[in-house]
Write a protein that holds these residues in place. Structure first.
Motif, short mmCIF file in Angstrom:
data_model
loop_
_atom_site.label_atom_id
_atom_site.label_comp_id
_atom_site.label_asym_id
_atom_site.label_seq_id
_atom_site.Cartn_x
_atom_site.Cartn_y
_atom_site.Cartn_z
N MET A 1 10.21 68.63 10.50
CA MET A 1 8.88 68.68 9.37
C MET A 1 7.99 69.84 9.44
N LYS A 2 7.89 70.23 8.34
CA LYS A 2 6.85 71.58 7.81
C LYS A 2 6.15 71.72 9.11
N ASP A 3 5.34 72.54 9.14
CA ASP A 3 3.64 72.62 9.71
C ASP A 3 2.80 72.61 8.02
N HIS A 4 2.25 72.66 8.19
CA HIS A 4 1.03 72.52 6.94
C HIS A 4 -0.20 73.63 8.25
N LYS A 5 -0.23 74.50 6.09
CA LYS A 5 -0.93 75.60 6.55
C LYS A 5 -2.02 75.32 5.54
N PRO A 6 -3.45 75.68 6.38
CA PRO A 6 -4.69 75.22 5.71
C PRO A 6 -4.97 75.96 4.63
N ILE A 7 -5.80 75.37 4.37
CA ILE A 7 -5.38 75.77 2.33
C ILE A 7 -6.57 77.59 2.59
N GLY A 8 -6.09 78.51 1.31
CA GLY A 8 -6.58 79.55 2.18
C GLY A 8 -6.09 80.91 2.66
N GLN A 9 -5.21 80.13 3.07
CA GLN A 9 -4.55 81.20 5.01
C GLN A 9 -3.17 81.36 4.31
N THR A 10 -3.20 82.91 4.24
CA THR A 10 -2.21 83.53 4.00
C THR A 10 -1.24 84.07 5.15
N LYS A 11 0.21 84.66 4.56
CA LYS A 11 1.06 84.95 5.29
C LYS A 11 0.42 86.42 6.13
N GLY A 12 -0.32 87.14 5.53
CA GLY A 12 -0.45 88.59 6.21
C GLY A 12 -1.50 88.81 6.48
N VAL A 13 -2.72 88.72 5.85
CA VAL A 13 -3.87 89.33 5.02
C VAL A 13 -4.86 87.71 5.75
N PHE A 15 -7.56 84.48 5.96
CA PHE A 15 -8.18 83.80 4.74
C PHE A 15 -8.22 84.28 3.35
N GLN A 16 -7.69 84.17 2.20
CA GLN A 16 -8.78 84.83 0.87
C GLN A 16 -9.17 82.93 0.21
N VAL A 17 -10.05 83.25 -0.65
CA VAL A 17 -10.76 82.57 -1.64
C VAL A 17 -11.06 83.63 -3.22
N MET A 90 -11.74 92.36 2.39
CA MET A 90 -11.53 92.87 1.67
C MET A 90 -11.93 92.59 -0.05
N LEU A 91 -12.72 92.64 -0.66
CA LEU A 91 -13.03 92.32 -1.57
C LEU A 91 -12.48 92.62 -3.51
N GLN A 92 -12.68 91.95 -4.37
CA GLN A 92 -12.19 92.56 -5.45
C GLN A 92 -13.05 91.79 -6.22
N ILE A 93 -13.98 92.36 -6.97
CA ILE A 93 -14.05 92.58 -8.29
C ILE A 93 -13.79 92.95 -9.56
N ARG A 94 -13.51 92.02 -10.82
CA ARG A 94 -12.19 92.11 -11.37
C ARG A 94 -13.37 91.58 -12.87
N VAL A 95 -13.45 92.02 -14.53
CA VAL A 95 -13.29 91.64 -15.05
C VAL A 95 -12.59 91.16 -15.82
N ILE A 96 -11.89 90.10 -16.75
CA ILE A 96 -10.70 89.54 -17.47
C ILE A 96 -11.70 89.23 -18.64
N PRO A 97 -10.48 90.25 -19.99
CA PRO A 97 -10.99 89.76 -21.02
C PRO A 97 -10.03 88.17 -21.90
N HIS A 107 -13.02 88.47 -5.53
CA HIS A 107 -11.42 87.27 -4.58
C HIS A 107 -11.39 88.65 -3.34
N GLN A 108 -11.42 87.53 -2.57
CA GLN A 108 -11.66 88.07 -1.59
C GLN A 108 -10.77 87.31 -0.06
N ASP A 109 -9.60 88.52 0.70
CA ASP A 109 -9.47 88.32 1.69
C ASP A 109 -9.53 88.72 2.96
N HIS A 110 -8.47 88.84 3.65
CA HIS A 110 -9.20 89.30 5.08
C HIS A 110 -9.83 88.57 6.16
N LEU A 111 -10.23 87.44 4.94
CA LEU A 111 -11.11 86.33 5.99
C LEU A 111 -10.81 85.98 7.00
#
Length: 138
Positions: A1-13, A15-17, A90-97, A107-111
């Motif tokens: 059985m595979k380990d369950h990874k929590p929501i938002g957890q990344t491989k290298g940075v 948690f993210q949201v 790390m915080l990214q703020i983006r404006v998308i047309p 978008h924030q990672d390294h949490l």
């Protein structure tokens, strides 16, 4: 059985949201608002309107930041730290047309963990709602 990874957890940075909302305003107006004095106070606190690029800065509320990427009219990426944190995220703020509208995205990672992710998700949802109140009159 595979380990369950929590929501938002990344491989290298850690948690993210991400939080995003589309507003009935064009990209240029939404970008201008996000970097205006009122916009910056919403997402960062009371700081000089002209955010310095590649120079550390603080808000009166104790936030710390360092803009590492700035693509005018599109996005910025920065190191971002709350006063009670021991580390930077790390915080990214983006404006998308989106046609005659535009979306604002945080978008924030390294949490550090699920709790910090939940805290920041609630924080950015609150900020997005406040932005909506402000841009309705643009």
């Amino acid at each position: 059985m595979k380990d369950h990874k929590p929501i938002g957890q990344t491989k290298g940075v850690g948690f993210q949201v991400g939080v995003r909302k589309t507003f009935a305003v064009d990209r240029d107006k939404l970008w201008a608002f996000a970097l205006s004095k009122k916009g910056v106070e919403l997402w960062f606190g009371n700081v000089a309107v002209d955010l310095p690029y590649h120079t550390p800065f603080n808000s009166k509320e104790g936030m710390e930041g360092l803009i590492t990427t700035l693509q005018e009219g599109s996005h910025l990426r920065m190191k971002w730290k709350k006063p009670d944190w021991e580390h930077f995220s790390m915080l990214q703020i983006r404006v998308i047309p989106a046609g005659d509208k535009a979306a604002l995205s945080f978008h924030q990672d390294h949490l550090t963990d699920e709790n910090q992710r939940a805290e920041m998700k609630a924080h950015w949802i609150s900020i997005i709602e406040k932005v909506g109140d402000c841009v309705a009159s643009l």
